[in-house]
Design an enzyme around this catalytic site. Structure first.
Site, PDB file in Angstrom:
ATOM      1  N   HIS A 139      69.939 -85.822 -69.188  1.00  0.00           N
ATOM      2  CA  HIS A 139      71.402 -85.739 -68.744  1.00  0.00           C
ATOM      3  C   HIS A 139      72.239 -84.766 -69.779  1.00  0.00           C
ATOM      4  O   HIS A 139      72.925 -85.315 -70.600  1.00  0.00           O
ATOM      5  CB  HIS A 139      72.083 -87.190 -68.997  1.00  0.00           C
ATOM      6  CG  HIS A 139      71.288 -88.125 -67.780  1.00  0.00           C
ATOM      7  ND1 HIS A 139      71.445 -89.221 -67.818  1.00  0.00           N
ATOM      8  CD2 HIS A 139      70.851 -87.567 -66.705  1.00  0.00           C
ATOM      9  CE1 HIS A 139      70.984 -89.744 -66.761  1.00  0.00           C
ATOM     10  NE2 HIS A 139      70.623 -88.832 -65.924  1.00  0.00           N
ATOM     11  N   CYS A 141      66.223 -85.810 -79.370  1.00  0.00           N
ATOM     12  CA  CYS A 141      65.486 -86.795 -79.935  1.00  0.00           C
ATOM     13  C   CYS A 141      63.941 -86.197 -79.506  1.00  0.00           C
ATOM     14  O   CYS A 141      64.003 -85.293 -78.604  1.00  0.00           O
ATOM     15  CB  CYS A 141      65.762 -88.066 -79.095  1.00  0.00           C
ATOM     16  SG  CYS A 141      65.500 -88.216 -77.550  1.00  0.00           S
ATOM     17  N   GLU A 159      66.996 -94.816 -65.694  1.00  0.00           N
ATOM     18  CA  GLU A 159      65.690 -95.395 -66.518  1.00  0.00           C
ATOM     19  C   GLU A 159      65.615 -96.783 -66.038  1.00  0.00           C
ATOM     20  O   GLU A 159      64.487 -97.274 -65.745  1.00  0.00           O
ATOM     21  CB  GLU A 159      66.067 -95.305 -67.861  1.00  0.00           C
ATOM     22  CG  GLU A 159      65.334 -96.066 -68.880  1.00  0.00           C
ATOM     23  CD  GLU A 159      65.628 -96.324 -70.271  1.00  0.00           C
ATOM     24  OE1 GLU A 159      65.106 -96.998 -70.991  1.00  0.00           O
ATOM     25  OE2 GLU A 159      66.263 -95.319 -70.888  1.00  0.00           O
ATOM     26  N   CYS A 170      59.859 -90.358 -71.053  1.00  0.00           N
ATOM     27  CA  CYS A 170      59.638 -90.474 -72.454  1.00  0.00           C
ATOM     28  C   CYS A 170      58.713 -91.394 -72.774  1.00  0.00           C
ATOM     29  O   CYS A 170      58.668 -92.499 -72.121  1.00  0.00           O
ATOM     30  CB  CYS A 170      61.267 -90.818 -73.106  1.00  0.00           C
ATOM     31  SG  CYS A 170      61.028 -91.231 -74.836  1.00  0.00           S
ATOM     32  N   THR A 216      66.421 -98.452 -73.082  1.00  0.00           N
ATOM     33  CA  THR A 216      66.178 -97.687 -74.502  1.00  0.00           C
ATOM     34  C   THR A 216      67.383 -97.254 -75.011  1.00  0.00           C
ATOM     35  O   THR A 216      67.531 -96.808 -76.410  1.00  0.00           O
ATOM     36  CB  THR A 216      65.174 -96.665 -74.542  1.00  0.00           C
ATOM     37  OG1 THR A 216      65.713 -95.496 -73.741  1.00  0.00           O
ATOM     38  CG2 THR A 216      63.625 -97.139 -73.962  1.00  0.00           C
TER      39      THR A 216
END
Length: 316
Positions: free
Chosen positions: A46, A17, A131, A101, A170
């Site tokens: 990861h 992404c 996260e 991100c 997310t």
């Protein structure tokens, strides 16, 4: 002997992404600008293949800021870090680059805004995931409560049920998160949430592609790491969407061929931190064993790109 025929349903979109692409670019550009070693707090993304490739170029991966010398650059991973980490790096006058991100940073900003408005936060996420740790660490202790399941919603103890907001990790399952959000709204009717759940476009698109092809597949493989939340969710989504067998593989060598014995169609996708080279490796492994017909399953097109921080775009 002739090979048995196999239809390989190839998900699009799949793999990298924009946030992952940006994070990897940040490490590569930092190495070009400042030379090796460059330190990275936690795996930048990861995926072992990606991390090993960057390590070969001179990146040093550590879990704590204390493991970084003060005279070398340090990069924070794409998953985000608690507020205390950049504050400590600044106190030590370290050169640091934040590869969080932008879609995770957006959640951090949401949480801070709700906190400024006097709301206690509930975060839907996985305990211990970097996260989640990073997002919860944006606010003082006790200001963000974690729920992982619908059952957790029934037992969460809040300061004031009239003054609440929620955010989400997310990389969650769209369907599971929708159930948890519904439970939160049922128990706390005044809870404030984002206009749209915080689950990012890449997670959404990859799950929708799996849902579209899972009913057509005898088996479905997800290329991704065992510590990748979005990759593990893809396996769960495939199973829920009616695929009889779904497996997470890091590389082609991990494929359980005995479990695939007698299949006529297989789905293939990849988590957001898995590079295309690993998907090609899996396709080649199938071609070695089967007469493969590739069927691309296109459910969305992605054209999102995130800029790297200015410090890397400026001359040394």
């Amino acid at each position: 002997m002739s090979k048995p025929p196999l239809t390989l349903h190839l998900a699009a979109p799949r793999g990298f992404c924009a946030g992952v692409d940006r994070a990897i670019k940040i490490v590569e550009m930092a190495l070009e600008k400042w030379g090796a070693p460059v330190y990275v707090r936690h795996e930048i993304v990861h995926n072992r293949f990606v991390v090993d490739g960057l390590r070969d170029k001179g990146a040093v991966f550590v879990e704590h800021l204390d493991d970084c010398p003060e005279d070398r650059p340090v990069i924070f991973s794409a998953h985000g870090v608690p507020k205390a980490v950049p504050a400590e790096a600044a106190r030590r006058e370290m050169l640091y680059v934040d590869a969080t991100c932008p879609l995770v940073s957006k959640v951090h900003i949401e949480a801070a805004r709700h906190h400024e408005n006097g709301l206690q936060m509930i975060m839907i996420g996985h305990a211990g995931h970097p996260e989640t740790v990073g997002t919860m660490g944006q606010l003082p202790e006790g200001e963000v409560l974690l729920v992982e399941t619908v059952a957790d919603v029934a037992t969460v103890s809040v300061r004031d049920p009239e003054r609440l907001a929620f955010v989400t990790q997310t990389t969650l399952s769209l369907d599971d998160t929708a159930e948890i959000v519904a439970a939160l709204k049922a128990r706390f009717p005044k809870i404030v949430g984002p206009h749209k759940e915080d689950i990012c476009y890449a997670t959404t698109n990859r799950q929708e592609a799996v849902k579209a092809m899972a009913p057509e597949c005898d088996a479905l493989l997800v290329v991704g790491a065992p510590n990748s939340s979005n990759s593990k969710r893809l396996v769960e989504v495939a199973a829920k969407a009616g695929c009889p067998y779904a497996q997470l593989v890091q590389r082609a060598a991990d494929i359980d061929w005995r479990a695939l014995d007698g299949i006529a169609s297989v789905g293939l996708t990849a988590g957001a931190s898995a590079p295309e080279v690993l998907i090609e490796e899996v396709i080649d492994a199938f071609r070695d064993r089967y007469e493969v017909t590739v069927n691309k399953v296109v459910t969305a097109e992605e054209h999102i790109e995130f800029k790297v921080p200015r410090v890397l775009r400026e001359p040394a």
